[in-house]
Design a protein around this motif. Structure first.
Motif, PDB file in Angstrom:
ATOM      1  N   LEU A 214       0.802  -1.214   0.000  1.00 55.72           N
ATOM      2  CA  LEU A 214       0.000   0.000   0.000  1.00 55.72           C
ATOM      3  C   LEU A 214       0.838   1.268   0.000  1.00 55.72           C
ATOM      4  N   ARG A 215       2.120   1.178   0.392  1.00 56.33           N
ATOM      5  CA  ARG A 215       2.979   2.365   0.408  1.00 56.33           C
ATOM      6  C   ARG A 215       4.010   2.364  -0.712  1.00 56.33           C
ATOM      7  N   ARG A 216       4.171   1.241  -1.402  1.00 55.66           N
ATOM      8  CA  ARG A 216       5.130   1.147  -2.517  1.00 55.66           C
ATOM      9  C   ARG A 216       4.464   0.334  -3.613  1.00 55.66           C
ATOM     10  N   PHE A 217       3.823   1.027  -4.541  1.00 57.32           N
ATOM     11  CA  PHE A 217       3.026   0.341  -5.547  1.00 57.32           C
ATOM     12  C   PHE A 217       3.870  -0.459  -6.539  1.00 57.32           C
ATOM     13  N   GLN A 218       5.194  -0.174  -6.594  1.00 53.90           N
ATOM     14  CA  GLN A 218       6.046  -0.973  -7.468  1.00 53.90           C
ATOM     15  C   GLN A 218       6.329  -2.357  -6.890  1.00 53.90           C
ATOM     16  N   ASP A 219       6.010  -2.541  -5.611  1.00 54.03           N
ATOM     17  CA  ASP A 219       6.135  -3.848  -4.964  1.00 54.03           C
ATOM     18  C   ASP A 219       4.783  -4.549  -5.080  1.00 54.03           C
ATOM     19  N   TYR A 220       4.626  -5.343  -6.118  1.00 55.19           N
ATOM     20  CA  TYR A 220       3.346  -6.011  -6.347  1.00 55.19           C
ATOM     21  C   TYR A 220       3.558  -7.425  -6.863  1.00 55.19           C
ATOM     22  N   ARG A 221       2.524  -8.240  -6.740  1.00 50.09           N
ATOM     23  CA  ARG A 221       2.514  -9.614  -7.238  1.00 50.09           C
ATOM     24  C   ARG A 221       1.246  -9.843  -8.047  1.00 50.09           C
ATOM     25  N   ILE A 222       1.371 -10.676  -9.062  1.00 55.39           N
ATOM     26  CA  ILE A 222       0.227 -11.118  -9.853  1.00 55.39           C
ATOM     27  C   ILE A 222       0.187 -12.640  -9.794  1.00 55.39           C
ATOM     28  N   LEU A 223      -0.940 -13.195  -9.412  1.00 54.83           N
ATOM     29  CA  LEU A 223      -1.120 -14.636  -9.311  1.00 54.83           C
ATOM     30  C   LEU A 223      -2.266 -15.070 -10.216  1.00 54.83           C
ATOM     31  N   PHE A 224      -2.122 -16.240 -10.809  1.00 51.92           N
ATOM     32  CA  PHE A 224      -3.188 -16.785 -11.653  1.00 51.92           C
ATOM     33  C   PHE A 224      -3.244 -18.290 -11.478  1.00 51.92           C
ATOM     34  N   GLU A 225      -4.441 -18.812 -11.377  1.00 54.34           N
ATOM     35  CA  GLU A 225      -4.637 -20.260 -11.376  1.00 54.34           C
ATOM     36  C   GLU A 225      -5.801 -20.612 -12.280  1.00 54.34           C
ATOM     37  N   GLY A 226      -5.572 -21.530 -13.212  1.00 56.21           N
ATOM     38  CA  GLY A 226      -6.625 -22.053 -14.061  1.00 56.21           C
ATOM     39  C   GLY A 226      -6.736 -23.549 -13.870  1.00 56.21           C
ATOM     40  N   SER A 227      -7.934 -24.080 -13.947  1.00 61.41           N
ATOM     41  CA  SER A 227      -8.120 -25.504 -13.725  1.00 61.41           C
ATOM     42  C   SER A 227      -9.203 -26.064 -14.629  1.00 61.41           C
ATOM     43  N   LEU A 228      -9.069 -27.345 -14.936  1.00 58.91           N
ATOM     44  CA  LEU A 228     -10.053 -28.120 -15.688  1.00 58.91           C
ATOM     45  C   LEU A 228     -10.186 -29.453 -14.965  1.00 58.91           C
ATOM     46  N   THR A 229     -11.397 -29.775 -14.505  1.00 59.57           N
ATOM     47  CA  THR A 229     -11.612 -30.951 -13.669  1.00 59.57           C
ATOM     48  C   THR A 229     -12.578 -31.910 -14.337  1.00 59.57           C
ATOM     49  N   PHE A 230     -12.167 -33.180 -14.425  1.00 60.84           N
ATOM     50  CA  PHE A 230     -13.003 -34.247 -14.958  1.00 60.84           C
ATOM     51  C   PHE A 230     -13.514 -35.083 -13.778  1.00 60.84           C
ATOM     52  N   GLN A 231     -14.836 -35.148 -13.636  1.00 55.06           N
ATOM     53  CA  GLN A 231     -15.432 -35.943 -12.564  1.00 55.06           C
ATOM     54  C   GLN A 231     -15.588 -37.382 -13.052  1.00 55.06           C
ATOM     55  N   LEU A 232     -14.756 -38.298 -12.541  1.00 59.25           N
ATOM     56  CA  LEU A 232     -14.766 -39.677 -13.006  1.00 59.25           C
ATOM     57  C   LEU A 232     -15.862 -40.492 -12.336  1.00 59.25           C
ATOM     58  N   ARG A 245       2.868 -17.175 -11.324  1.00 62.04           N
ATOM     59  CA  ARG A 245       3.165 -16.216 -10.259  1.00 62.04           C
ATOM     60  C   ARG A 245       4.194 -15.213 -10.755  1.00 62.04           C
ATOM     61  N   TYR A 246       3.885 -13.928 -10.603  1.00 66.60           N
ATOM     62  CA  TYR A 246       4.808 -12.855 -10.987  1.00 66.60           C
ATOM     63  C   TYR A 246       5.038 -11.962  -9.776  1.00 66.60           C
ATOM     64  N   ASP A 247       6.315 -11.800  -9.391  1.00 67.80           N
ATOM     65  CA  ASP A 247       6.712 -10.949  -8.272  1.00 67.80           C
ATOM     66  C   ASP A 247       7.624  -9.856  -8.833  1.00 67.80           C
ATOM     67  N   ASN A 248       7.183  -8.612  -8.768  1.00 61.88           N
ATOM     68  CA  ASN A 248       7.954  -7.528  -9.370  1.00 61.88           C
ATOM     69  C   ASN A 248       9.226  -7.210  -8.591  1.00 61.88           C
ATOM     70  N   GLU A 249       9.299  -7.596  -7.313  1.00 62.60           N
ATOM     71  CA  GLU A 249      10.505  -7.381  -6.507  1.00 62.60           C
ATOM     72  C   GLU A 249      10.872  -8.679  -5.782  1.00 62.60           C
ATOM     73  N   PRO A 250      11.381  -9.668  -6.513  1.00 64.15           N
ATOM     74  CA  PRO A 250      11.737 -10.942  -5.887  1.00 64.15           C
ATOM     75  C   PRO A 250      13.080 -10.843  -5.169  1.00 64.15           C
ATOM     76  N   PRO A 251      13.434 -11.849  -4.360  1.00 67.78           N
ATOM     77  CA  PRO A 251      14.770 -11.874  -3.749  1.00 67.78           C
ATOM     78  C   PRO A 251      15.861 -11.936  -4.807  1.00 67.78           C
ATOM     79  N   THR A 252      17.084 -11.552  -4.439  1.00 67.52           N
ATOM     80  CA  THR A 252      18.216 -11.564  -5.369  1.00 67.52           C
ATOM     81  C   THR A 252      18.441 -12.972  -5.920  1.00 67.52           C
ATOM     82  N   GLY A 253      18.575 -13.063  -7.241  1.00 70.01           N
ATOM     83  CA  GLY A 253      18.836 -14.342  -7.878  1.00 70.01           C
ATOM     84  C   GLY A 253      17.599 -15.150  -8.218  1.00 70.01           C
TER      85      GLY A 253
END
Length: 269
Positions: A214-232, A245-253
């Protein structure tokens, strides 16, 4: 998950199994997981009758030849539903072994309570604990809540939810350059979820998150999950998932983005 009243016919079994094994060939390489709890599985559970529902899932991949590789992922979930409340706990543990050495080590536990205020408005609160050695995350603790809008409350087969909230985040990261770094911040957490039931035996869902400091908008993450389920069967399902998963400020390396594609079996009781 949806419960099937009528069993699959013989031709239906053959088609479902054929599709599953075809997709299995393309989706058997787990990479890096994200933490994304608000999935289509939650949405499907909300449409069941009041009571307790439990499920366990296991993903297993083994390769041999030039490289011996084994990865295992176990998941457990327990839901309780009443007319106004939906509470659930969820746990996941994943590890891999190559030539006798671990190369993945991650786990998490999550608890959430959801209260329906009107047909379109819901309140939710949650707590979570997580670790993930692949992104140098020693420990992460979350606590937060927010509001959720049901954009199509009258549709039994199609749902869109929009969520807005905030969470307290306490992290301990093993940075390659700076050593152990501890942070305590407040993040906004916003998501949109789509869930659809294609037919009696196939469901699909997608969830996208945007989380920023909330105080540093350049520190953000984007997450996405998609699924397709077959009921057997009434209790056995074959889910296919892709996580991003996208982290705009990840740890070094550590790369800013990672992807995981996995499959397995889920048993509900």
């Amino acid at each position: 998950m949806y419960l099937i009243r009528d069993p699959l016919g013989q031709n239906g079994y053959r088609r479902a199994i054929g599709i599953c094994f075809t997709l299995l060939l393309f989706c058997c390489s787990p990479l890096v997981a994200q933490v994304n709890i608000f999935t289509g599985e939650t949405m499907k559970q909300m449409q069941l009758d009041p009571g307790w529902y439990n499920s366990i899932a296991l993903d297993l991949t083994y390769r041999t030849g030039n490289t011996d590789l084994l990865t295992t992922r176990g998941r457990f979930r327990s839901d309780y539903l009443s007319k106004r409340y939906h509470g659930f706990v969820f746990g996941s543990l994943q590890y891999g072994r190559r030539r006798g050495e671990f190369f993945i080590n991650k786990g998490m536990a999550h608890a959430r309570i959801i209260r329906r205020l009107t047909s379109r408005l819901l309140l939710e609160s949650f707590a979570q604990k997580q670790f993930n050695a692949s992104i140098r995350l020693n420990d992460r603790n979350l606590a937060g809540g927010g509001i959720r809008f049901d954009l199509y409350p009258s549709s039994p087969k199609f749902n869109i939810y929009l969520g807005i909230g905030a969470m307290w985040e306490h992290e301990r990261i093993n940075d390659k350059t700076d050593g152990v770094i501890t942070t305590r911040i407040i993040r906004s957490t916003n998501y949109i979820n789509w869930t659809g039931r294609l037919n009696e035996h196939i469901t699909t869902s997608a969830t996208g998150y945007y989380q920023c400091h909330l105080r540093r908008f350049q520190d953000y993450r984007i997450l996405f999950e998609g699924s397709l389920t077959f009921q057997l069967t009434t209790k056995l399902a074959f889910p296919l998932r892709v996580n991003f998963r996208y982290d705009n400020e990840p740890p070094t390396g550590i790369r800013k983005h990672d992807v995981e594609i996995f499959n397995g079996l889920r048993y509900t009781f």
